[in-house]
Design a protein around this motif. Structure first.
Motif, PDB file in Angstrom:
ATOM      1  N   SER A   1       0.810  -1.209   0.000  1.00 24.42           N
ATOM      2  CA  SER A   1       0.000   0.000   0.000  1.00 24.42           C
ATOM      3  C   SER A   1       0.852   1.271   0.000  1.00 24.42           C
ATOM      4  O   SER A   1       0.342   2.346  -0.255  1.00 24.42           O
ATOM      5  N   ALA A   2       2.115   1.137   0.310  1.00 23.03           N
ATOM      6  CA  ALA A   2       2.977   2.328   0.347  1.00 23.03           C
ATOM      7  C   ALA A   2       3.331   2.733  -1.078  1.00 23.03           C
ATOM      8  O   ALA A   2       3.826   1.944  -1.864  1.00 23.03           O
ATOM      9  N   SER A   3       3.024   3.971  -1.399  1.00 20.36           N
ATOM     10  CA  SER A   3       3.362   4.466  -2.738  1.00 20.36           C
ATOM     11  C   SER A   3       4.766   5.045  -2.691  1.00 20.36           C
ATOM     12  O   SER A   3       5.088   5.885  -1.854  1.00 20.36           O
ATOM     13  N   THR A   4       5.599   4.555  -3.569  1.00 27.96           N
ATOM     14  CA  THR A   4       6.973   5.055  -3.608  1.00 27.96           C
ATOM     15  C   THR A   4       7.151   5.901  -4.850  1.00 27.96           C
ATOM     16  O   THR A   4       6.632   5.580  -5.923  1.00 27.96           O
ATOM     17  N   GLU A   5       7.884   6.958  -4.681  1.00 26.55           N
ATOM     18  CA  GLU A   5       8.149   7.855  -5.791  1.00 26.55           C
ATOM     19  C   GLU A   5       9.368   7.337  -6.541  1.00 26.55           C
ATOM     20  O   GLU A   5      10.352   6.927  -5.922  1.00 26.55           O
ATOM     21  N   PRO A   6       9.323   7.317  -7.874  1.00 23.62           N
ATOM     22  CA  PRO A   6      10.495   6.846  -8.614  1.00 23.62           C
ATOM     23  C   PRO A   6      11.681   7.787  -8.370  1.00 23.62           C
ATOM     24  O   PRO A   6      11.496   8.985  -8.154  1.00 23.62           O
ATOM     25  N   PRO A   7      12.891   7.247  -8.369  1.00 18.40           N
ATOM     26  CA  PRO A   7      14.052   8.107  -8.128  1.00 18.40           C
ATOM     27  C   PRO A   7      14.202   9.148  -9.232  1.00 18.40           C
ATOM     28  O   PRO A   7      13.897   8.882 -10.394  1.00 18.40           O
ATOM     29  N   ARG A   8      14.665  10.311  -8.844  1.00 16.64           N
ATOM     30  CA  ARG A   8      14.843  11.386  -9.820  1.00 16.64           C
ATOM     31  C   ARG A   8      16.109  11.150 -10.623  1.00 16.64           C
ATOM     32  O   ARG A   8      17.090  10.627 -10.123  1.00 16.64           O
ATOM     33  N   LYS A   9      16.058  11.583 -11.888  1.00 17.65           N
ATOM     34  CA  LYS A   9      17.224  11.448 -12.745  1.00 17.65           C
ATOM     35  C   LYS A   9      18.230  12.550 -12.386  1.00 17.65           C
ATOM     36  O   LYS A   9      17.849  13.656 -12.025  1.00 17.65           O
ATOM     37  N   PRO A  10      19.511  12.242 -12.487  1.00 18.70           N
ATOM     38  CA  PRO A  10      20.503  13.279 -12.223  1.00 18.70           C
ATOM     39  C   PRO A  10      20.404  14.399 -13.265  1.00 18.70           C
ATOM     40  O   PRO A  10      20.130  14.151 -14.432  1.00 18.70           O
ATOM     41  N   SER A  11      20.623  15.604 -12.815  1.00 25.91           N
ATOM     42  CA  SER A  11      20.510  16.754 -13.691  1.00 25.91           C
ATOM     43  C   SER A  11      21.885  17.427 -13.811  1.00 25.91           C
ATOM     44  O   SER A  11      22.461  17.857 -12.816  1.00 25.91           O
ATOM     45  N   LEU A  12      22.394  17.509 -15.026  1.00 22.46           N
ATOM     46  CA  LEU A  12      23.703  18.112 -15.260  1.00 22.46           C
ATOM     47  C   LEU A  12      23.717  19.602 -14.929  1.00 22.46           C
ATOM     48  O   LEU A  12      24.637  20.068 -14.259  1.00 22.46           O
ATOM     49  N   PRO A  13      22.714  20.392 -15.343  1.00 24.46           N
ATOM     50  CA  PRO A  13      22.739  21.813 -14.967  1.00 24.46           C
ATOM     51  C   PRO A  13      22.669  22.028 -13.450  1.00 24.46           C
ATOM     52  O   PRO A  13      23.318  22.927 -12.914  1.00 24.46           O
ATOM     53  N   ARG A  14      21.903  21.184 -12.766  1.00 27.65           N
ATOM     54  CA  ARG A  14      21.810  21.323 -11.317  1.00 27.65           C
ATOM     55  C   ARG A  14      23.143  20.980 -10.653  1.00 27.65           C
ATOM     56  O   ARG A  14      23.595  21.647  -9.723  1.00 27.65           O
TER      57      ARG A  14
END
Length: 98
Positions: free
Chosen positions: A2-15
């Protein structure tokens, strides 16, 4: 599950580049602030100098220290402000509906 997990964020080169710039600004600002404070409050060695030469050396170190500490503090504050803008925001918690 039942726990909703958020997909991991992609790395951002500008950030990543902006975070590297913030790190450089922070380290450079701290160094400049330290050198400026040493110029403001440190004792100058006047060995082998006449009275007017020693006074000129003290005045020069004091004024340069003042300018360096001002700009060092400004760089540190700019880096801190950019780090606050670039931080990852937590996802908002789901609203419980009655």
């Amino acid at each position: 599950m039942s726990a909703s997990t958020e997909p991991p964020r992609k790395p951002s080169l500008p950030r990543a580049a902006a975070l590297g710039l913030c790190g450089g600004l922070l380290l450079g600002g701290l160094y400049l602030l330290g050198i400026g404070l040493r110029g403001l409050f440190g004792a100058q060695d006047c060995a082998g100098l006449t009275g007017p030469q020693c006074d000129l050396l003290r005045q020069t170190h004091h004024e340069l220290g003042r300018v360096q500490s001002t700009f060092g503090g400004a760089l540190v504050s700019l880096a801190a402000a950019l780090l606050v803008l670039l931080r990852r925001r937590a996802s908002s918690p789901p609203a419980d509906s009655p």
